[in-house]
Design an enzyme around this catalytic site. Structure first.
Site, PDB file in Angstrom:
ATOM      1  N   HIS A 171       0.871  -1.185   0.000  1.00 48.02           N
ATOM      2  CA  HIS A 171       0.000   0.000   0.000  1.00 48.02           C
ATOM      3  C   HIS A 171       0.902   1.226   0.000  1.00 48.02           C
ATOM      4  O   HIS A 171       1.962   1.212   0.640  1.00 48.02           O
ATOM      5  CB  HIS A 171      -0.848   0.070   1.287  1.00 48.02           C
ATOM      6  CG  HIS A 171      -2.153  -0.665   1.251  1.00 48.02           C
ATOM      7  ND1 HIS A 171      -2.679  -1.282   2.363  1.00 48.02           N
ATOM      8  CD2 HIS A 171      -3.066  -0.839   0.258  1.00 48.02           C
ATOM      9  CE1 HIS A 171      -3.856  -1.824   2.056  1.00 48.02           C
ATOM     10  NE2 HIS A 171      -4.110  -1.575   0.790  1.00 48.02           N
ATOM     11  N   CYS A 265      -2.254   2.834   9.179  1.00 47.26           N
ATOM     12  CA  CYS A 265      -3.294   1.885   8.770  1.00 47.26           C
ATOM     13  C   CYS A 265      -4.486   1.908   9.721  1.00 47.26           C
ATOM     14  O   CYS A 265      -5.614   1.655   9.306  1.00 47.26           O
ATOM     15  CB  CYS A 265      -2.735   0.468   8.729  1.00 47.26           C
ATOM     16  SG  CYS A 265      -1.445   0.229   7.516  1.00 47.26           S
TER      17      CYS A 265
HETATM   18  N1  ARG Z   1      -4.071  -7.087   6.418  1.00 43.59           N
HETATM   19  C1  ARG Z   1      -4.399  -5.867   5.776  1.00 43.59           C
HETATM   20  C2  ARG Z   1      -4.297  -6.028   4.277  1.00 43.59           C
HETATM   21  O1  ARG Z   1      -3.390  -6.688   3.815  1.00 43.59           O
HETATM   22  C3  ARG Z   1      -3.504  -4.775   6.245  1.00 43.59           C
HETATM   23  C4  ARG Z   1      -3.899  -3.418   5.751  1.00 43.59           C
HETATM   24  C5  ARG Z   1      -2.979  -2.358   6.213  1.00 43.59           C
HETATM   25  N2  ARG Z   1      -3.524  -1.092   5.974  1.00 43.59           N
HETATM   26  C6  ARG Z   1      -2.888  -0.074   5.357  1.00 43.59           C
HETATM   27  N3  ARG Z   1      -3.465   1.081   5.336  1.00 43.59           N
HETATM   28  N4  ARG Z   1      -1.747  -0.262   4.750  1.00 43.59           N
HETATM   29  O2  ARG Z   1      -5.108  -5.520   3.516  1.00 43.59           O
END
Ligand code: ARG
Length: 275
Positions: A171, A265
């Site tokens: 991300h 996150c």
């Molecule tokens: N387990 C989640 C995923 O892989 C983690 C998300 C993390 N969030 C972020 N804003 N990077 O989607």
């Protein structure tokens, strides 16, 4: 550049208590379903983050967590809110798809009237980061370029598409953070050469994070213009920020890191207006 006049602007955040947090599937390299998760500790760590925001003078709204949606704690992915306009999320992975409507329901019941139900994949502020001039948008693993175009149309703000290359930084908010209006920090190694060149052009004075700080999710941080809340083990980045006049505030979110997320996150910013 003079840094003595850093100024905190009070923010409004949305968070989701990790009451049902666990790692039961794997959709990023950090997630190992065989590794035990201490849900109680996750809640305690998250609670300290919420309390810290309140102590810094910010407002924190809460969305109720839902059983069977363990990743819902990562509120940043739930939507993108600019000028009070809410762009819903449309998740790439089936496990997280129901989070999109769940977050939109919260906005509908909490006085937000301009809602957009997305057609294309976008994972909210996981991949959209708002600067004074642009919407920086990540792609490569989750959000799509069609999702970026949809955001540009809805917000009427220029969207800069950036290509991520390293699956560990899947991300945009794991590779780049907004420090102030048009000031950012990022990990150059997480981007393709072309996208790196774009960042150099737009942000010649950016803070460049090193691999060690990036690896502990140091860039998954939240700035209010003065305080930068970040993972406490990102000590090199904290020193770089202090030098620029920011106040780094380290927190421990080790349990949430097992799902592939940290401070940012867990934090969705609700921007009512730019005024
Ligand atoms: N387990 C989640 C995923 O892989 C983690 C998300 C993390 N969030 C972020 N804003 N990077 O989607």
């Amino acid at each position: 550049m003079s840094h003595c006049n850093r100024k905190l602007r009070p923010r409004r955040y949305l968070m989701c208590r990790p009451s049902f947090f666990e790692v039961t599937y794997s959709i990023n390299p950090w997630m190992d379903p065989d590794k035990p998760v201490d849900t109680e500790l996750a809640v305690a760590q998250w609670e300290r983050l919420r309390q810290l925001y309140l102590n810094l003078g910010h407002r924190v709204d809460l969305i109720d967590p839902l059983p069977d949606l363990p990743d819902m704690v990562y509120a940043a992915n739930g939507a993108t809110v600019v000028d009070g306009k809410v762009l819903g999320a449309h998740f790439r992975n089936a496990e997280r798809v129901p989070e999109g409507p769940a977050y939109l329901d919260w906005f509908r019941s909490n006085g937000f009237t301009e809602l957009h139900y997305p057609e294309h994949v976008n994972e909210g502020e996981g991949d959209f980061l708002i600067t004074g001039s642009w919407v920086l948008a990540g792609t490569g693993f989750r959000s799509t370029r069609a999702g970026h175009a949809e955001a540009q149309e809805f917000f009427g703000r220029p969207v800069i598409s950036l290509q991520l290359t390293d699956p560990s930084y899947y991300h945009l908010d794991t590779a780049l953070m907004v420090l102030d209006t048009d000031e950012i920090a990022y990990n150059p190694a997480a981007f393709t050469p072309g996208s790196r060149a774009v960042l150099e052009e737009l942000f010649p004075n950016a803070v460049l994070a090193g691999p060690q700080d990036a690896a502990v999710f140091g860039l998954n941080a939240v700035s209010d213009g003065l305080n930068v809340v970040l993972p406490e083990s990102a000590t090199g980045l904290a020193a770089q920020l202090r030098e620029r006049g920011f106040r780094p505030v380290g927190v421990d979110l080790s349990e949430l890191l097992k799902g592939g997320g940290s401070v940012k996150c867990c934090t969705l910013e609700l921007r009512e207006s730019t005024a």
